[in-house]
Scaffold this motif. Structure first.
Motif, PDB file in Angstrom:
ATOM      1  N   SER A 173      13.787   7.864  -7.744  1.00 13.29           N
ATOM      2  CA  SER A 173      12.375   7.584  -7.453  1.00 13.29           C
ATOM      3  C   SER A 173      11.809   8.658  -6.544  1.00 13.29           C
ATOM      4  O   SER A 173      10.669   9.097  -6.725  1.00 13.29           O
ATOM      5  N   PRO A 183       3.806   8.439  -5.430  1.00 12.25           N
ATOM      6  CA  PRO A 183       4.854   7.634  -4.794  1.00 12.25           C
ATOM      7  C   PRO A 183       4.597   6.130  -4.907  1.00 12.25           C
ATOM      8  O   PRO A 183       5.538   5.352  -5.106  1.00 12.25           O
ATOM      9  N   LEU A 184       3.331   5.721  -4.801  1.00 11.01           N
ATOM     10  CA  LEU A 184       3.041   4.292  -4.796  1.00 11.01           C
ATOM     11  C   LEU A 184       3.540   3.628  -6.078  1.00 11.01           C
ATOM     12  O   LEU A 184       4.286   2.648  -6.047  1.00 11.01           O
ATOM     13  N   TYR A 187       7.575   3.964  -6.454  1.00 13.34           N
ATOM     14  CA  TYR A 187       8.360   3.090  -5.573  1.00 13.34           C
ATOM     15  C   TYR A 187       8.121   1.623  -5.891  1.00 13.34           C
ATOM     16  O   TYR A 187       9.021   0.791  -5.740  1.00 13.34           O
ATOM     17  N   LEU A 188       6.895   1.285  -6.345  1.00 10.50           N
ATOM     18  CA  LEU A 188       6.645  -0.094  -6.779  1.00 10.50           C
ATOM     19  C   LEU A 188       7.548  -0.434  -7.956  1.00 10.50           C
ATOM     20  O   LEU A 188       8.190  -1.482  -7.985  1.00 10.50           O
ATOM     21  N   ALA A 190      10.361   0.995  -8.734  1.00  9.11           N
ATOM     22  CA  ALA A 190      11.744   0.909  -8.265  1.00  9.11           C
ATOM     23  C   ALA A 190      11.989  -0.443  -7.595  1.00  9.11           C
ATOM     24  O   ALA A 190      13.014  -1.089  -7.826  1.00  9.11           O
ATOM     25  N   GLY A 191      11.014  -0.869  -6.770  1.00 10.79           N
ATOM     26  CA  GLY A 191      11.152  -2.156  -6.098  1.00 10.79           C
ATOM     27  C   GLY A 191      11.277  -3.298  -7.094  1.00 10.79           C
ATOM     28  O   GLY A 191      12.107  -4.187  -6.924  1.00 10.79           O
TER      29      GLY A 191
END
Lengths: 215, 234
Positions: A173, A183-184, A187-188, A190-191
């Motif tokens: 990520s 990134p937002l 990473y969302l 990935a979360g």
């Protein structure tokens, strides 16, 4: 928010998630082996073994995982073992997990009624098979919920191995968001993947627990 | 082994880093507890959608790695206009992460308060506010001290992760020092021993606090009523 970014990155993220899963699984397996050995050694190996085990458990539960990881990563080359980051990471996860697992088993062993090992002794069971046939199977069954929980914790902790450059979910990520400046979204995504894996593990844990209760 | 001249040279930076670690930890714990407490209270309200949202929040925080949460806050934040400095993001991140766990701890504590005590307080004509303040919260805090201390020890360890988003705390300063002096292994070993000690100190202090706060549970206290219900639970 641009969802097309997530869709483009999804194949890479899912591939990395597979790495996360098997690194965590290997870590947990190693942790199981270490945990059982440490637990048995502490219970039946005399005072020196108990103390050594105590120091091991205290160290690996007291020191942040990131530091343990870096310690192992930099220590292995020093003592002449040159291993790829992946192996060092699995070793670190396994050692950390082993400390928690040995405590889980200790708790579970306490829950096995004392009369059982006495009965086995009275029946003439040799010491070793009291462990392998009476105590450990029951301890395992009692500790299943805690072990599944441990697997979930380790899966989350495995995000730290991104620091030594293992291309698992977090690292991937990072790489992707560094190249597409999103990134937002990344990473969302990935979360959400971590959450999905952990929910599946929790569900699996409930099923196994139910199954074991029937036995 | 570690050169003592290095310690003199890097001492101030390490000390400053330790200060930032303590600041992040303290502020993170406070925010986490405050937020967790509010979440626990909101969960008691008979509003179903609110409960679902809070439950989802807790599940999401507990089901994702702390590092991903930090990245979302620190790198993802600017995309929605949330521009934070590393240290602020670190403190807020620790607080949010802790709040989910503290909310669950407090909920368990809330449920463990004997119903009879609340009913007694109600029948004495106490308002909900004062029941909360004088009956529920004191009992809740005492019964949850071990869990709170445990969570605080966990957060001590999590502060290390903040170094990854460049919060200048101890681990970050240490890595700078290691990179500049090439004494990587010694520095990390020193750091491991230091954190080992730190977490041990936090846990010991916690155990002391627990012993102090639960003294009335084991010794017969002059007010028979409180010791009676308390020992019955313990």
């Amino acid at each position: 928010m641009k969802f097309s970014v997530i869709i483009d990155a999804l194949p890479y993220l899912l591939g990395a998630a597979v790495t996360t899963i098997w690194v965590s699984l290997l870590g947990v397996l190693l942790g199981q082996v270490i945990g059982v050995i440490v637990c048995v050694a502490r219970q039946s190996g005399g005072r020196a073994a108990d103390m050594a085990g105590g120091v091991y458990v205290s160290f690996f539960r007291g020191v942040p995982l990131l530091i343990q990881l870096l310690l192992i990563y930099y220590m292995l080359p020093l003592i002449g073992i040159d291993v790829p980051p992946l192996v060092a990471s699995i070793a670190a996860l396994g050692l950390a997990s082993g400390a928690y697992v040995s405590e889980i088993y200790r708790g579970a062993l306490n829950a096995v009624p004392h009369g059982q090992s006495e009965a086995a002794l009275a029946l003439g069971f040799p010491g070793q098979s009291i462990w392998t046939r009476i105590l450990l199977p029951q301890a395992f069954r009692i500790s299943v919920p805690a072990l599944v929980n441990e697997l979930i914790l380790l899966l989350k902790a495995s995000s730290l191995i991104s620091v030594v450059g293992v291309a698992e979910l977090t690292r991937t990520s990072q790489t992707i968001s560094a190249s597409n400046y999103r990134p937002l979204e990344i990473y969302l995504a990935a979360g959400v993947i971590y959450l999905a894996i952990n929910s599946a593990l929790a569900l699996f844990g409930t099923l196994v627990e139910r199954r074991l209760q029937q036995a | 082994m570690l050169d003592f001249a290095l310690l003199v040279q890097y001492g101030p930076a390490l000390l400053r880093g330790f200060g930032v670690t303590i600041l992040c930890w303290g502020a993170g714990c406070l925010i986490g507890m405050a937020l967790g407490f509010v979440l626990m209270l909101l969960r008691q309200l008979p509003v179903k959608p609110l409960r679902w949202i809070i439950r989802a929040y807790i599940e999401v925080i507990r089901g994702t790695p702390f590092l991903i949460q930090l990245f979302l806050l620190y790198s993802g934040g600017p995309s929605i206009g949330l521009r934070l400095e590393a240290t602020t993001a670190g403190i807020l991140g620790l607080g949010i992460y802790g709040s989910a766990y503290f909310a669950e701890i407090f909920r368990a504590g809330y449920q463990a308060v004997p119903k009879g005590q609340v009913e007694a307080a109600l029948s004495l004509g106490m308002s909900y506010g004062s029941i909360l303040r004088r009956v529920i919260v004191p009992a809740m805090l005492v019964s949850t001290i071990p869990a709170i201390v445990n969570m605080m020890a966990i957060l001590t360890k999590e502060t290390v992760v903040l170094s990854i988003i460049t919060v200048p705390e101890l681990m970050y300063e240490m890595q700078t020092m290691a990179a500049e002096t090439f004494a990587t292994f010694e520095t990390i070993l020193g750091m491991a021993l230091f954190y080992w000690l730190l977490v041990e100190v936090v846990s010991r202090l916690g155990r002391r606090l627990e012993a102090r706060a639960t003294r009335f549970l084991t010794h017969a206290s002059p007010q028979g009523s409180s010791s009676e219900t308390a020992t019955a639970r313990a």
